[in-house]
Design an enzyme around this catalytic site. Structure first.
Site, mmCIF file in Angstrom:
data_model
loop_
_atom_site.group_PDB
_atom_site.id
_atom_site.type_symbol
_atom_site.label_atom_id
_atom_site.label_comp_id
_atom_site.label_asym_id
_atom_site.label_seq_id
_atom_site.Cartn_x
_atom_site.Cartn_y
_atom_site.Cartn_z
ATOM 1 N N GLY A 74 -10.725 5.913 -5.749
ATOM 2 C CA GLY A 74 -9.391 5.629 -5.242
ATOM 3 C C GLY A 74 -9.167 4.156 -4.946
ATOM 4 O O GLY A 74 -10.078 3.453 -4.497
ATOM 5 N N ASP A 87 -7.501 2.848 -2.592
ATOM 6 C CA ASP A 87 -7.673 2.549 -1.175
ATOM 7 C C ASP A 87 -9.146 2.315 -0.840
ATOM 8 O O ASP A 87 -9.492 1.443 -0.032
ATOM 9 C CB ASP A 87 -7.093 3.662 -0.304
ATOM 10 N N LYS A 109 3.477 0.948 2.932
ATOM 11 C CA LYS A 109 3.261 -0.124 3.908
ATOM 12 C C LYS A 109 3.339 -1.449 3.174
ATOM 13 O O LYS A 109 2.793 -1.595 2.072
ATOM 14 C CB LYS A 109 1.882 -0.006 4.562
ATOM 15 N N ASP A 133 0.871 -1.178 0.000
ATOM 16 C CA ASP A 133 0.000 0.000 0.000
ATOM 17 C C ASP A 133 0.905 1.225 0.000
ATOM 18 O O ASP A 133 1.536 1.547 1.006
ATOM 19 C CB ASP A 133 -0.899 -0.024 1.236
ATOM 20 N N GLY A 155 1.512 5.199 -0.371
ATOM 21 C CA GLY A 155 0.910 6.522 -0.291
ATOM 22 C C GLY A 155 1.764 7.570 -0.971
ATOM 23 O O GLY A 155 2.659 7.255 -1.765
ATOM 24 N N ASN A 156 1.521 8.834 -0.658
ATOM 25 C CA ASN A 156 2.263 9.918 -1.296
ATOM 26 C C ASN A 156 3.720 9.976 -0.835
ATOM 27 O O ASN A 156 4.613 10.312 -1.619
ATOM 28 C CB ASN A 156 1.579 11.255 -1.003
ATOM 29 N N THR A 157 3.983 9.658 0.421
ATOM 30 C CA THR A 157 5.350 9.714 0.939
ATOM 31 C C THR A 157 5.802 8.412 1.588
ATOM 32 O O THR A 157 6.985 8.105 1.598
ATOM 33 C CB THR A 157 5.492 10.846 1.983
#
Length: 263
Positions: free
Chosen positions: A113, A115, A33, A26, A28-30
């Protein structure tokens, strides 16, 4: 007889694929996981800087024997990073065209999205024949509703805790930038207490209010809270909820299993 043996071999191969260890990513932007699953159990979760995805995956693959994997990325990875992952893993890149265990009735399915797709997949897998409201409290707070027919209907998007603190600081000349903190009292006695009260109580009341709206319209509603601010918010909400900060990872695992089962 040969056909029967062949069919049995295919079934056994599928069972092996379903039950062997899987890597769930997973991104994300920064931050990223990674969760290593053995059957339906998370053995390990790792959090890393998004820029170090390749080196981190190589470390994981040295530790575990893994082939099956799925990746959900809200931001774009480079073509070189994707090539390395495909070279090392039997990788599914989650997008609007991926096979999923629910009917997507969103009016703009291509913009939903990844997610949120993962959360809806978790809902229909874990709460079949139920109306489920999923609340993901992260950078944004998203509300996603899946009905008892396994249909994704839609939801809402709102600013998350950190974004609310940042906006007060960025769009005013004197208000300080604070970290989230549980208010001692809903009546703030100084500027910092007023900020905490306004943001935290405001968001909690917003979430409780939206839950009440859904409960007024849909019977037998199950409410699930996830995301980075799960633990902070769960103890302050008035509504009855199930709380689990790792539901996106769990949902991605459900999608991967669904695709391997239906290959």
């Amino acid at each position: 007889m040969n056909k029967t043996k062949c069919e049995k071999s295919i079934i056994n191969l599928r069972l092996i694929q379903i039950h062997r260890m899987k890597l769930i990513l997973d991104i994300g932007n920064t931050r990223g996981k990674a969760a290593v699953f053995e059957k339906d159990t998370i053995k390990e979760i790792l959090v890393f800087n998004k820029k170090e995805i390749v080196s981190e995956i190589k470390k994981i693959l040295k530790k575990y024997k893994i082939k099956d994997s799925i990746i959900s990325a809200v931001s774009t990875l480079s073509s070189e990073e994707i090539e390395v992952l495909h070279a090392s893993l039997e990788l599914i890149e989650l997008n609007y065209a991926t096979k999923i265990p629910f009917s997507n009735l969103y009016e703009t399915p291509k913009t939903l999205g990844v997610d949120r797709i993962a959360l809806a997949s978790y809902a229909v897998s874990m709460y079949p024949n139920s109306n489920v409201l999923l609340i993901d409290a992260g950078t944004c707070v998203t509300f996603d509703f899946v009905n008892f027919k396994k249909e994704y209907i839609g939801g809402a998007i709102s600013p998350g805790l950190k974004m609310r603190y940042q906006s007060l600081h960025n769009y005013t000349s004197k208000l300080p930038l604070l970290n989230s903190k549980e208010p001692k009292n809903f009546i703030g006695k100084n500027t910092e207490e007023c900020i905490h009260s306004g943001i935290v109580n405001g968001l909690c009341n917003e979430i409780d209010g939206i839950i009440a709206q859904y409960k007024n319209k849909f019977r037998d509603l199950t409410v699930v809270l996830t995301g980075g601010d799960t633990i902070f918010l769960a103890k302050q909400l008035k509504s009855d909820i199930f709380a689990n900060p790792n539901l996106v990872l769990e949902g991605l695992h459900k999608i991967l299993t669904y695709n391997r089962t239906n290959d």
